[in-house]
Design a protein around this motif. Structure first.
Motif, PDB file in Angstrom:
ATOM      1  N   GLN A 155      13.221   2.823  12.093  1.00  0.00           N
ATOM      2  CA  GLN A 155      11.982   2.800  11.534  1.00  0.00           C
ATOM      3  C   GLN A 155      11.201   3.181  12.953  1.00  0.00           C
ATOM      4  O   GLN A 155      11.421   3.145  13.901  1.00  0.00           O
ATOM      5  CB  GLN A 155      11.322   1.715  11.064  1.00  0.00           C
ATOM      6  CG  GLN A 155      12.181   1.597   9.483  1.00  0.00           C
ATOM      7  CD  GLN A 155      11.589   0.222   8.803  1.00  0.00           C
ATOM      8  OE1 GLN A 155      11.702  -0.586   9.339  1.00  0.00           O
ATOM      9  NE2 GLN A 155      11.079   0.538   7.732  1.00  0.00           N
ATOM     10  N   ALA A 175       3.369   9.096   0.737  1.00  0.00           N
ATOM     11  CA  ALA A 175       3.196   7.831   0.972  1.00  0.00           C
ATOM     12  C   ALA A 175       4.379   7.015   0.922  1.00  0.00           C
ATOM     13  O   ALA A 175       4.327   6.147   1.786  1.00  0.00           O
ATOM     14  CB  ALA A 175       2.018   7.483   0.056  1.00  0.00           C
ATOM     15  N   GLU A 176       5.032   7.281  -0.079  1.00  0.00           N
ATOM     16  CA  GLU A 176       6.163   6.419  -0.406  1.00  0.00           C
ATOM     17  C   GLU A 176       7.423   6.473   0.797  1.00  0.00           C
ATOM     18  O   GLU A 176       7.982   5.669   1.072  1.00  0.00           O
ATOM     19  CB  GLU A 176       7.063   6.784  -1.752  1.00  0.00           C
ATOM     20  CG  GLU A 176       6.366   6.353  -3.008  1.00  0.00           C
ATOM     21  CD  GLU A 176       6.775   7.249  -4.224  1.00  0.00           C
ATOM     22  OE1 GLU A 176       5.965   6.928  -5.275  1.00  0.00           O
ATOM     23  OE2 GLU A 176       7.878   7.986  -4.156  1.00  0.00           O
ATOM     24  N   ASP A 179       6.278   4.846   3.813  1.00  0.00           N
ATOM     25  CA  ASP A 179       6.605   3.415   3.553  1.00  0.00           C
ATOM     26  C   ASP A 179       7.952   3.069   4.122  1.00  0.00           C
ATOM     27  O   ASP A 179       8.309   1.928   4.884  1.00  0.00           O
ATOM     28  CB  ASP A 179       6.413   3.073   2.167  1.00  0.00           C
ATOM     29  CG  ASP A 179       6.469   1.658   1.958  1.00  0.00           C
ATOM     30  OD1 ASP A 179       5.743   0.791   2.742  1.00  0.00           O
ATOM     31  OD2 ASP A 179       6.460   1.237   0.755  1.00  0.00           O
ATOM     32  N   GLN A 184       6.987  -2.123  10.197  1.00  0.00           N
ATOM     33  CA  GLN A 184       6.098  -3.071   9.529  1.00  0.00           C
ATOM     34  C   GLN A 184       4.770  -3.158  10.193  1.00  0.00           C
ATOM     35  O   GLN A 184       3.478  -3.229   9.258  1.00  0.00           O
ATOM     36  CB  GLN A 184       6.625  -4.660   9.463  1.00  0.00           C
ATOM     37  CG  GLN A 184       5.736  -5.587   8.455  1.00  0.00           C
ATOM     38  CD  GLN A 184       5.575  -5.308   7.203  1.00  0.00           C
ATOM     39  OE1 GLN A 184       6.347  -4.451   6.760  1.00  0.00           O
ATOM     40  NE2 GLN A 184       4.316  -5.649   6.681  1.00  0.00           N
ATOM     41  N   PHE A 224      -3.881   6.749  -0.396  1.00  0.00           N
ATOM     42  CA  PHE A 224      -2.773   5.828   0.326  1.00  0.00           C
ATOM     43  C   PHE A 224      -2.664   4.313  -0.126  1.00  0.00           C
ATOM     44  O   PHE A 224      -2.043   3.528   0.079  1.00  0.00           O
ATOM     45  CB  PHE A 224      -3.058   6.006   1.749  1.00  0.00           C
ATOM     46  CG  PHE A 224      -2.297   7.385   2.143  1.00  0.00           C
ATOM     47  CD1 PHE A 224      -0.885   7.296   2.698  1.00  0.00           C
ATOM     48  CD2 PHE A 224      -2.974   8.496   2.344  1.00  0.00           C
ATOM     49  CE1 PHE A 224      -0.342   8.208   2.976  1.00  0.00           C
ATOM     50  CE2 PHE A 224      -2.401   9.681   2.522  1.00  0.00           C
ATOM     51  CZ  PHE A 224      -1.206   9.616   3.038  1.00  0.00           C
ATOM     52  N   HIS A 227      -0.359   2.441  -2.178  1.00  0.00           N
ATOM     53  CA  HIS A 227       1.042   2.437  -1.815  1.00  0.00           C
ATOM     54  C   HIS A 227       1.224   1.366  -0.521  1.00  0.00           C
ATOM     55  O   HIS A 227       1.814   1.137   0.299  1.00  0.00           O
ATOM     56  CB  HIS A 227       1.618   3.742  -1.000  1.00  0.00           C
ATOM     57  CG  HIS A 227       1.838   4.630  -2.150  1.00  0.00           C
ATOM     58  ND1 HIS A 227       2.755   4.949  -3.046  1.00  0.00           N
ATOM     59  CD2 HIS A 227       0.622   5.624  -2.598  1.00  0.00           C
ATOM     60  CE1 HIS A 227       2.611   5.737  -3.875  1.00  0.00           C
ATOM     61  NE2 HIS A 227       1.315   6.160  -3.532  1.00  0.00           N
ATOM     62  N   GLY A 228      -0.095   0.699  -0.338  1.00  0.00           N
ATOM     63  CA  GLY A 228      -0.069  -0.794   0.301  1.00  0.00           C
ATOM     64  C   GLY A 228      -0.874  -0.145   1.877  1.00  0.00           C
ATOM     65  O   GLY A 228      -0.240  -0.907   2.715  1.00  0.00           O
ATOM     66  N   PHE A 229      -1.476   0.995   1.961  1.00  0.00           N
ATOM     67  CA  PHE A 229      -1.867   1.205   3.302  1.00  0.00           C
ATOM     68  C   PHE A 229      -3.433   1.318   3.387  1.00  0.00           C
ATOM     69  O   PHE A 229      -4.048   1.657   2.388  1.00  0.00           O
ATOM     70  CB  PHE A 229      -1.406   2.606   3.562  1.00  0.00           C
ATOM     71  CG  PHE A 229      -0.088   2.801   3.965  1.00  0.00           C
ATOM     72  CD1 PHE A 229       0.486   2.488   5.167  1.00  0.00           C
ATOM     73  CD2 PHE A 229       1.056   3.296   3.033  1.00  0.00           C
ATOM     74  CE1 PHE A 229       1.863   2.446   5.528  1.00  0.00           C
ATOM     75  CE2 PHE A 229       2.227   3.282   3.334  1.00  0.00           C
ATOM     76  CZ  PHE A 229       2.786   2.957   4.561  1.00  0.00           C
ATOM     77  N   ARG A 250      -0.337  -1.066   7.597  1.00  0.00           N
ATOM     78  CA  ARG A 250      -0.055  -1.562   6.152  1.00  0.00           C
ATOM     79  C   ARG A 250      -1.052  -2.727   5.929  1.00  0.00           C
ATOM     80  O   ARG A 250      -1.751  -3.363   6.673  1.00  0.00           O
ATOM     81  CB  ARG A 250       1.095  -2.405   6.060  1.00  0.00           C
ATOM     82  CG  ARG A 250       2.396  -1.413   6.145  1.00  0.00           C
ATOM     83  CD  ARG A 250       3.677  -2.299   6.284  1.00  0.00           C
ATOM     84  NE  ARG A 250       4.957  -1.335   6.654  1.00  0.00           N
ATOM     85  CZ  ARG A 250       5.519  -0.345   5.951  1.00  0.00           C
ATOM     86  NH1 ARG A 250       5.129  -0.005   4.619  1.00  0.00           N
ATOM     87  NH2 ARG A 250       6.493   0.224   6.645  1.00  0.00           N
ATOM     88  N   ASP A 251      -1.335  -2.851   4.645  1.00  0.00           N
ATOM     89  CA  ASP A 251      -2.551  -3.974   4.271  1.00  0.00           C
ATOM     90  C   ASP A 251      -2.379  -5.113   4.911  1.00  0.00           C
ATOM     91  O   ASP A 251      -1.193  -5.766   4.908  1.00  0.00           O
ATOM     92  CB  ASP A 251      -2.429  -4.083   2.832  1.00  0.00           C
ATOM     93  CG  ASP A 251      -2.762  -2.934   1.890  1.00  0.00           C
ATOM     94  OD1 ASP A 251      -3.240  -1.989   2.545  1.00  0.00           O
ATOM     95  OD2 ASP A 251      -2.484  -2.852   0.789  1.00  0.00           O
TER      96      ASP A 251
END
Ligand code: TMP
Length: 401
Positions: A155, A175-176, A179, A184, A224, A227-229, A250-251
């Motif tokens: 990653q 976005a996926e 991810d 992380q 976004f 998608h947790g951003f 990321r959130d």
């Protein structure tokens, strides 16, 4: 609003291609539920980005310099988040650039041996990046591509994209994929022409097939956040007449900088989420077209020699929306070898090398690439000494000096 039937902005043609030219309806609209300003009809990306893609990032000296600074900034960001005790040379980090084009940015990382990958669907510019030592995966970006990258390289610390995110019709799939490919604690950083600047300048020429979206902070957030951003930083840039760089994490990973709330408030004040704003913009576009046609028509009637300067994708919208033809503008000078000897999309105006500009100088030059104005004026000092005049169409139609 509609700009009418439009050719593909970067489809510079050979004479034998005229009969097969692709057209589509260039009609942007504000989507209230998702807060985006986007094209209704979105041509297939495979028809736009291919082995004959004629835009090379390195064609502007200023932008080349800018992207080497971006590279330094990305390296610094990775160094800051490196593990304690690790070296500060970027080792152990991995940076991906989506749409790396000719490798202008990534070549800096390549030269330092910093692990990187450019993802680029257009074969010719991808090859130009490889020639600079850049590691390139020739592909569109999506989940399959992201999975393959993670399998081979792991990653990434940073996924960066300049003038690319707004080209991708399916933002949710992007976005996926981000991810999947991002660590992380990683950051997604992208910059694109900014909706607020386009509205303020009436630079309607930012609207063409590749610019599926003209982003605002509100639009980026709405795309976004599912998608947790979270957008954690916004930075206004002068590139392309006004761009915005968004940094997403990321959130819960980082607290948003004050720049995010400040931009949200500014967008509220400027009405970037109000339909009325776009109605007024459409009226200004019509008025701009009328004025530019009046200037060019008058110059033609007076027998003045006029040339175009810079066959950017933006020029395709101006030429075809304003109905500019070879009578008014017999040629456009451009420094890109891949465009020279070809014809502009739609109006079929010949593209000639920049040397033609001084041979002899025209009386007037329509500066399509107003975003490179400083660089071009510096390069074409002889034109001003000769008494030549420039024509701008944004933010106002003007003849100067
Ligand atoms: P852009 O506005 O999308 O960056 O495209 C700029 C176009 O203008 C590109 O085709 C290269 C051309 N150009 C010149 O012809 N001369 C110049 O000095 C510069 C900076 C760009």
């Amino acid at each position: 609003m509609s700009f009418g039937r439009m050719p593909l902005a970067n489809a510079f043609l050979r004479a034998e291609d005229f009969a097969d030219e692709t057209f589509f309806e260039l009609a942007p609209a504000f989507c209230a539920p998702c807060g985006t300003f986007q094209l209704f009809e979105q041509p297939d990306p495979a028809a736009l980005f291919h082995g004959d893609y004629p835009f090379y990032t390195g064609s502007s000296a200023r932008m080349s310099h800018y992207f080497s600074e971006v590279a330094e900034d990305l390296i610094r960001r990775c160094s800051c988040s490196a593990r304690p005790g690790s070296s500060n040379d970027g080792a152990g980090t991995f940076i991906i650039e989506l749409g790396c084009n000719d490798g202008t940015m990534l070549q800096v990382l390549a030269a330092r041996g910093i692990p990187h990958l450019g993802v680029e669907p257009s074969g010719n510019v991808a090859q130009s990046a490889r020639d600079k030592g850049v590691n390139v995966l020739e592909s569109f970006f999506g989940a399959a591509c992201a999975t393959a990258i993670v399998g081979e390289y792991g990653q990434a610390d940073i996924v960066y994209a300049a003038n690319v995110m707004c080209h991708i019709p399916d933002l949710h799939r992007v976005a996926e994929a981000v991810d999947l490919v991002l660590k992380q604690e990683g950051r997604l950083i992208f910059e694109d022409p900014y909706l607020g600047d386009m509205l303020a300048r009436t630079s309607y020429d930012q609207i063409y097939d590749e610019h599926v979206f003209m982003f605002s902070l509100a639009a980026v957030t709405s795309a976004f956040s599912p998608h947790g951003f979270t957008v954690v930083e916004c930075q206004a840039l002068s590139n392309h007449g006004g761009s915005m760089r968004y940094t997403l994490a990321r959130d819960g990973i980082a607290a948003p900088a004050p720049s995010v709330a400040e931009l949200a408030e500014k967008e509220e004040v400027e009405g970037l989420q109000r339909a009325q704003t776009f109605t007024l913009f459409a009226e200004r576009c019509t008025a701009s077209r009328t004025e530019l046609r009046a200037v060019l028509g008058r110059l033609h009637d007076e027998g003045a020699a006029v040339l175009g300067y810079g066959a950017a994708s933006k020029s395709t919208t101006v030429i075809n929306y304003c109905g500019i033809d070879k009578q008014w503008l017999p040629a456009i000078c451009d420094s890109t070898p891949a465009k020279q000897g070809r014809f502009s999309p739609g109006a079929h105006i010949p593209i000639v090398p920049p040397e033609v500009f001084a041979d002899p100088y025209p009386d007037f030059a329509l500066l399509f690439v107003w975003n490179h104005q400083e660089e071009i004026i510096a390069k074409e000092k002889g034109y001003r000494r000769h008494g030549g005049k420039w024509i701008s169409h944004t933010p106002r139609v003007e003849v100067w000096p």
